[in-house]
Scaffold this motif. Structure first.
Motif, mmCIF file in Angstrom:
data_model
loop_
_atom_site.group_PDB
_atom_site.id
_atom_site.type_symbol
_atom_site.label_atom_id
_atom_site.label_comp_id
_atom_site.label_asym_id
_atom_site.label_seq_id
_atom_site.Cartn_x
_atom_site.Cartn_y
_atom_site.Cartn_z
ATOM 1 N N LEU A 211 11.707 -0.742 -7.649
ATOM 2 C CA LEU A 211 11.769 -0.369 -9.054
ATOM 3 C C LEU A 211 11.679 -1.586 -9.965
ATOM 4 C CD1 LEU A 211 14.506 2.401 -8.839
ATOM 5 C CD2 LEU A 211 12.031 2.704 -9.125
ATOM 6 N N ARG A 212 12.017 -2.754 -9.457
ATOM 7 C CA ARG A 212 11.889 -3.985 -10.246
ATOM 8 C C ARG A 212 10.443 -4.490 -10.263
ATOM 9 N NH1 ARG A 212 14.713 -7.728 -7.154
ATOM 10 N NH2 ARG A 212 12.722 -8.292 -6.187
ATOM 11 N N ASP A 213 9.824 -4.552 -9.079
ATOM 12 C CA ASP A 213 8.497 -5.161 -8.963
ATOM 13 C C ASP A 213 7.364 -4.149 -8.935
ATOM 14 O OD1 ASP A 213 9.730 -7.694 -8.795
ATOM 15 O OD2 ASP A 213 9.938 -7.510 -6.624
ATOM 16 N N GLY A 214 7.641 -2.921 -8.525
ATOM 17 C CA GLY A 214 6.603 -1.907 -8.467
ATOM 18 C C GLY A 214 5.633 -2.119 -7.319
ATOM 19 N N LEU A 215 4.653 -1.237 -7.243
ATOM 20 C CA LEU A 215 3.547 -1.332 -6.286
ATOM 21 C C LEU A 215 2.258 -1.126 -7.067
ATOM 22 C CD1 LEU A 215 4.967 0.810 -3.335
ATOM 23 C CD2 LEU A 215 4.666 -1.672 -3.356
ATOM 24 N N ALA A 216 1.278 -1.985 -6.849
ATOM 25 C CA ALA A 216 0.051 -1.947 -7.648
ATOM 26 C C ALA A 216 -0.822 -0.749 -7.285
ATOM 27 C CB ALA A 216 -0.739 -3.238 -7.462
ATOM 28 N N PRO A 217 -1.499 -0.162 -8.280
ATOM 29 C CA PRO A 217 -2.414 0.958 -8.004
ATOM 30 C C PRO A 217 -3.538 0.607 -7.043
ATOM 31 C CG PRO A 217 -1.943 0.798 -10.354
ATOM 32 C CD PRO A 217 -1.376 -0.439 -9.716
ATOM 33 N N GLY A 218 -3.876 -0.674 -6.946
ATOM 34 C CA GLY A 218 -4.946 -1.095 -6.053
ATOM 35 C C GLY A 218 -4.679 -0.810 -4.590
ATOM 36 N N LEU A 219 -3.419 -0.480 -4.250
ATOM 37 C CA LEU A 219 -3.064 -0.160 -2.866
ATOM 38 C C LEU A 219 -3.451 1.264 -2.480
ATOM 39 C CD1 LEU A 219 0.544 -1.671 -2.969
ATOM 40 C CD2 LEU A 219 -1.401 -2.635 -1.712
ATOM 41 N N ALA A 220 -3.744 2.098 -3.467
ATOM 42 C CA ALA A 220 -3.873 3.537 -3.238
ATOM 43 C C ALA A 220 -4.958 3.904 -2.240
ATOM 44 C CB ALA A 220 -4.121 4.253 -4.566
ATOM 45 N N ASP A 221 -6.049 3.152 -2.190
ATOM 46 C CA ASP A 221 -7.169 3.510 -1.313
ATOM 47 C C ASP A 221 -6.996 3.010 0.124
ATOM 48 O OD1 ASP A 221 -8.500 4.819 -3.325
ATOM 49 O OD2 ASP A 221 -9.648 3.058 -3.949
ATOM 50 N N LEU A 222 -6.047 2.112 0.376
ATOM 51 C CA LEU A 222 -5.928 1.513 1.701
ATOM 52 C C LEU A 222 -5.619 2.524 2.811
ATOM 53 C CD1 LEU A 222 -4.135 -1.830 0.816
ATOM 54 C CD2 LEU A 222 -6.386 -1.589 1.884
ATOM 55 N N PRO A 223 -4.753 3.527 2.586
ATOM 56 C CA PRO A 223 -4.496 4.481 3.675
ATOM 57 C C PRO A 223 -5.730 5.244 4.137
ATOM 58 C CG PRO A 223 -2.770 4.622 2.015
ATOM 59 C CD PRO A 223 -3.852 3.757 1.443
#
Length: 295
Positions: A211-223
């Protein structure tokens, strides 16, 4: 009936209801996060890094999807020499350049940290195992020893259950709802651990970071991507490898670990008989990794 709920009890819990003890119980708090640094890379992506230990050899540790330095450190606790932990792009304080990204991008992150640190050995967990495989296609003799923990994909994308779980995590973090994030992260814990002091400490640590650092949207396609076009591309890897899998893990199918071990010319495969072994067989997995790397 006992079960998981969020937010946590104010006294540090766990809090249970129904038959059983109900007095306040406090769990040992999670250790404070160590001070990390941001390092510049040749491909212009700053990455968060932590170096522990002293001397040689140097081992680089690559984490899983949505995880990071904190969750990877325990696997290196008994490994000799310097231990280099880092956050892939889009995780923690590392940069998040415009996406979408591929496993080739992750392999560049891993290679840069390894080169800057002088690492001769590598450990990859889940997503990190895929990035390590991708790096080895280009440089099969880059490392002297290799450890792959719970590889999640090889030459095919992840399955639908894994894709949904990771999508749920990204959505929950993006929404900033602690309860929703906790519901997803709690699935990482064996049921026997979820309502214990250790489980609550782990949840708090993970939620604080996410919740502090988040996760970037750019990760969404990796799975939906596979690290390799063909597993035979690993035939040129010269280093001895340890591949660790387990039975019953929807995110990390046993057959992926077996296929990776078969594709590597000098690999040893060990399969635990149930998921959550990092909690239930903690001493064994640490000893297995350190014995392989330190021998």
């Amino acid at each position: 009936m006992r079960g998981f709920r969020w937010p946590p009890p104010p006294d540090g819990g766990p809090r249970t209801w129904g038959p059983g003890p109900g007095a306040p119980r406090t769990g040992r708090p999670a250790l404070p996060e160590p001070e990390t640094e941001l390092v510049a890379t040749p491909h212009d992506v700053q990455l968060e890094r932590l170096v522990t230990g002293v001397g040689d050899p140097v081992t680089v540790f690559a984490h899983g999807f949505g995880n990071g330095i904190a969750t990877t450190r325990p696997f290196g606790s008994a490994v000799t020499g310097r231990r280099v932990f880092f956050q892939f792009r889009g995780h923690g304080r590392s940069d998040a350049p415009p996406g979408p990204w591929s496993y080739l991008d992750l392999a560049r992150d891993l290679r840069a940290v390894a080169d800057l640190s002088g690492a001769t050995r590598a450990f990859g967990a889940s997503l990190g195992a895929g990035a390590l495989c991708r790096l080895l296609v280009e440089s099969p003799d880059r490392f002297e020893k290799l450890v792959f923990l719970l590889p999640a994909a090889l030459d095919r994308p992840r399955g639908p259950i894994a894709q949904q779980r990771l999508s749920d995590l990204l959505d929950a973090v993006a929404g900033g709802d602690a309860s929703a994030v906790a519901d997803v992260v709690a699935l990482e814990l064996p049921p026997s651990v979820r309502n214990t002091p250790a489980g609550w400490a782990y949840l708090r640590q993970r939620l604080d970071q996410l919740l502090r650092d988040g996760l970037a949207p750019g990760l969404a396609d990796l799975p939906e991507q596979s690290p390799l076009p063909d597993a035979t591309a690993l035939a040129g890897v010269t280093a001895p490898a340890l591949v660790i899998g387990c039975v019953g893990d929807d995110l990390h199918p046993t057959h992926i670990a077996a296929e990776l071990a078969a594709a590597l010319p000098h690999a040893t495969l060990h399969v635990y008989d149930r998921p959550g072994f990092a909690w239930t067989d903690r001493a064994d997995v640490r000893e297995r990794i350190s014995s392989f790397l330190n021998d």
